[in-house]
Design a protein around this motif. Structure first.
Motif, PDB file in Angstrom:
ATOM      1  N   ILE A 211       0.831  -1.201   0.000  1.00 51.01           N
ATOM      2  CA  ILE A 211       0.000   0.000   0.000  1.00 51.01           C
ATOM      3  C   ILE A 211       0.865   1.250   0.000  1.00 51.01           C
ATOM      4  O   ILE A 211       0.591   2.212  -0.735  1.00 51.01           O
ATOM      5  N   ALA A 212       1.932   1.247   0.801  1.00 50.91           N
ATOM      6  CA  ALA A 212       2.831   2.402   0.853  1.00 50.91           C
ATOM      7  C   ALA A 212       3.512   2.624  -0.493  1.00 50.91           C
ATOM      8  O   ALA A 212       3.647   3.765  -0.957  1.00 50.91           O
ATOM      9  N   ALA A 213       3.939   1.538  -1.141  1.00 46.14           N
ATOM     10  CA  ALA A 213       4.599   1.659  -2.442  1.00 46.14           C
ATOM     11  C   ALA A 213       3.644   2.192  -3.500  1.00 46.14           C
ATOM     12  O   ALA A 213       3.998   3.065  -4.300  1.00 46.14           O
ATOM     13  N   MET A 214       2.406   1.674  -3.498  1.00 49.97           N
ATOM     14  CA  MET A 214       1.411   2.142  -4.469  1.00 49.97           C
ATOM     15  C   MET A 214       1.069   3.610  -4.242  1.00 49.97           C
ATOM     16  O   MET A 214       0.996   4.398  -5.186  1.00 49.97           O
ATOM     17  N   ALA A 215       0.864   3.991  -2.975  1.00 44.93           N
ATOM     18  CA  ALA A 215       0.515   5.374  -2.660  1.00 44.93           C
ATOM     19  C   ALA A 215       1.647   6.321  -3.012  1.00 44.93           C
ATOM     20  O   ALA A 215       1.421   7.416  -3.554  1.00 44.93           O
ATOM     21  N   THR A 216       2.880   5.914  -2.739  1.00 47.96           N
ATOM     22  CA  THR A 216       4.036   6.752  -3.057  1.00 47.96           C
ATOM     23  C   THR A 216       4.183   6.939  -4.561  1.00 47.96           C
ATOM     24  O   THR A 216       4.447   8.045  -5.040  1.00 47.96           O
ATOM     25  N   THR A 217       4.001   5.860  -5.313  1.00 45.18           N
ATOM     26  CA  THR A 217       4.118   5.948  -6.773  1.00 45.18           C
ATOM     27  C   THR A 217       3.056   6.867  -7.359  1.00 45.18           C
ATOM     28  O   THR A 217       3.358   7.728  -8.192  1.00 45.18           O
ATOM     29  N   VAL A 218       1.809   6.696  -6.919  1.00 44.37           N
ATOM     30  CA  VAL A 218       0.724   7.540  -7.421  1.00 44.37           C
ATOM     31  C   VAL A 218       0.925   8.982  -6.985  1.00 44.37           C
ATOM     32  O   VAL A 218       0.708   9.922  -7.757  1.00 44.37           O
ATOM     33  N   GLY A 219       1.377   9.194  -5.733  1.00 44.56           N
ATOM     34  CA  GLY A 219       1.641  10.549  -5.254  1.00 44.56           C
ATOM     35  C   GLY A 219       2.745  11.227  -6.049  1.00 44.56           C
ATOM     36  O   GLY A 219       2.650  12.413  -6.387  1.00 44.56           O
ATOM     37  N   LEU A 220       3.802  10.466  -6.358  1.00 44.00           N
ATOM     38  CA  LEU A 220       4.890  11.015  -7.172  1.00 44.00           C
ATOM     39  C   LEU A 220       4.398  11.368  -8.560  1.00 44.00           C
ATOM     40  O   LEU A 220       4.768  12.408  -9.126  1.00 44.00           O
ATOM     41  N   LEU A 221       3.548  10.521  -9.122  1.00 50.42           N
ATOM     42  CA  LEU A 221       2.974  10.777 -10.441  1.00 50.42           C
ATOM     43  C   LEU A 221       2.211  12.095 -10.458  1.00 50.42           C
ATOM     44  O   LEU A 221       2.393  12.926 -11.362  1.00 50.42           O
ATOM     45  N   ILE A 222       1.367  12.307  -9.451  1.00 52.68           N
ATOM     46  CA  ILE A 222       0.588  13.542  -9.382  1.00 52.68           C
ATOM     47  C   ILE A 222       1.509  14.753  -9.224  1.00 52.68           C
ATOM     48  O   ILE A 222       1.310  15.790  -9.873  1.00 52.68           O
ATOM     49  N   THR A 223       2.539  14.604  -8.390  1.00 50.56           N
ATOM     50  CA  THR A 223       3.473  15.708  -8.168  1.00 50.56           C
ATOM     51  C   THR A 223       4.201  16.094  -9.449  1.00 50.56           C
ATOM     52  O   THR A 223       4.323  17.278  -9.790  1.00 50.56           O
ATOM     53  N   VAL A 224       4.681  15.088 -10.184  1.00 50.05           N
ATOM     54  CA  VAL A 224       5.396  15.357 -11.428  1.00 50.05           C
ATOM     55  C   VAL A 224       4.474  15.991 -12.460  1.00 50.05           C
ATOM     56  O   VAL A 224       4.875  16.896 -13.210  1.00 50.05           O
TER      57      VAL A 224
END
Length: 290
Positions: A211-224
């Motif tokens: 869950i942490a890995a998925m949330a971090t990846t999606v959060g990074l995507l939104i940030t970029v």
């Protein structure tokens, strides 16, 4: 590190293919994966219905072309353009978010479920297992993109007329050639997701929580994505993985404009090499205790 992990292994090619088939089968049987594909298939249906309602089904309507990709205005004239429109709508968020979920869970999910050590005891090896996980994620990139394209094609055929395709450059081509270009565009969109897949896989090697890995990846995507819209950051934007995503529209020109497409594919390859190497370096030195 257990003794089983230190024993040299020489996996046979047939084992590698079996492992890849097993991993792909397991991934696409999960309810989460099926739900993601269902969402991707639903987006073109919603877009098609929205355009149909807005234009009243009349040919030549605007269809929301203002402020959007240049081919949105062509949807009511030719249902095939719903394929291009749907890819443009899903590419900024829905497709990469789905890839982020699959890639983020690739290693971290196995670690959290306690199956990662079991996989490494089998004659797979860390490098081979990582490659299989990445290949599975890339398979989802292609399948997800094709699901969007096929759903859009079926919806477009039901709601709008089909026929000759007028390209963005004004040239008309046959419907068959238009279908071929749609397939090429779908493949180009899938290739555009290679970078985010590598980033997600790298993040997945950093934690034991899926869950942490998925949330971090999606959060990074939104940030970029946000950074790519800030004018003051135009100096770094060409190096952000989503910057050239919509360059696939150049495949709807005659002749095709290859400059932006080549930059996009080159950038995705760079991200794949850099973050793939980082994922390999992390995973091959990681202490697997669960």
């Amino acid at each position: 590190m257990s003794q089983a992990e230190t024993v040299p292994r020489r996996p046979r090619p047939l084992w590698s293919l079996s492992l890849l088939r097993s991993e792909i089968g397991t991934t696409f049987r999960r309810w989460r994966t099926l739900a993601l594909l269902a969402v991707l298939a639903g987006v073109p249906i919603l877009v098609g219905i929205a355009v149909k309602i807005e234009t009243g089904g009349g040919p030549g309507g605007g269809g929301g072309g203002e402020g959007g990709p240049a081919f949105i205005s062509q949807v009511t004239n030719n249902g095939l353009f719903l394929v291009f429109t749907s890819l443009a709508v899903t590419l900024p968020f829905f497709l990469p978010m789905s890839i982020g979920v699959i890639a983020g869970d690739a290693i971290a999910g196995e670690a959290h479920g306690g199956t990662l050590r079991y996989l490494l005891v089998a004659p797979a090896g860390r490098t081979r297992l990582l490659l299989v996980k990445y290949a599975t994620t890339l398979t989802f990139c292609l399948v997800g993109t094709l699901v969007v394209a096929l759903s859009a094609l079926a919806t477009g055929a039901l709601l709008f007329p089909l026929g000759e395709v007028t390209l963005l450059s004004g040239t008309s081509i046959s419907f068959g050639e238009g279908l071929l270009r749609a397939l090429v565009i779908a493949c180009a969109v899938a290739l555009s997701l290679v970078g985010v897949a590598a980033v997600g896989l790298f993040i997945s090697t950093l934690t034991s929580s899926g869950i942490a890995a998925m949330a971090t990846t999606v959060g990074l995507l939104i940030t970029v994505q946000i950074l790519d819209t800030i004018p003051q950051l135009d100096a770094i934007q060409p190096y952000l993985f989503p910057h050239y995503w919509l360059s696939f529209a150049d495949l709807l020109r005659d002749p095709v404009y290859w400059d932006q497409l080549q930059k996009n594919f080159g950038l995705q390859a760079l991200y794949a090499v850099v973050f793939g190497s980082a994922a390999w370096a992390r995973f091959t030195t990681r202490d697997i205790t669960a």
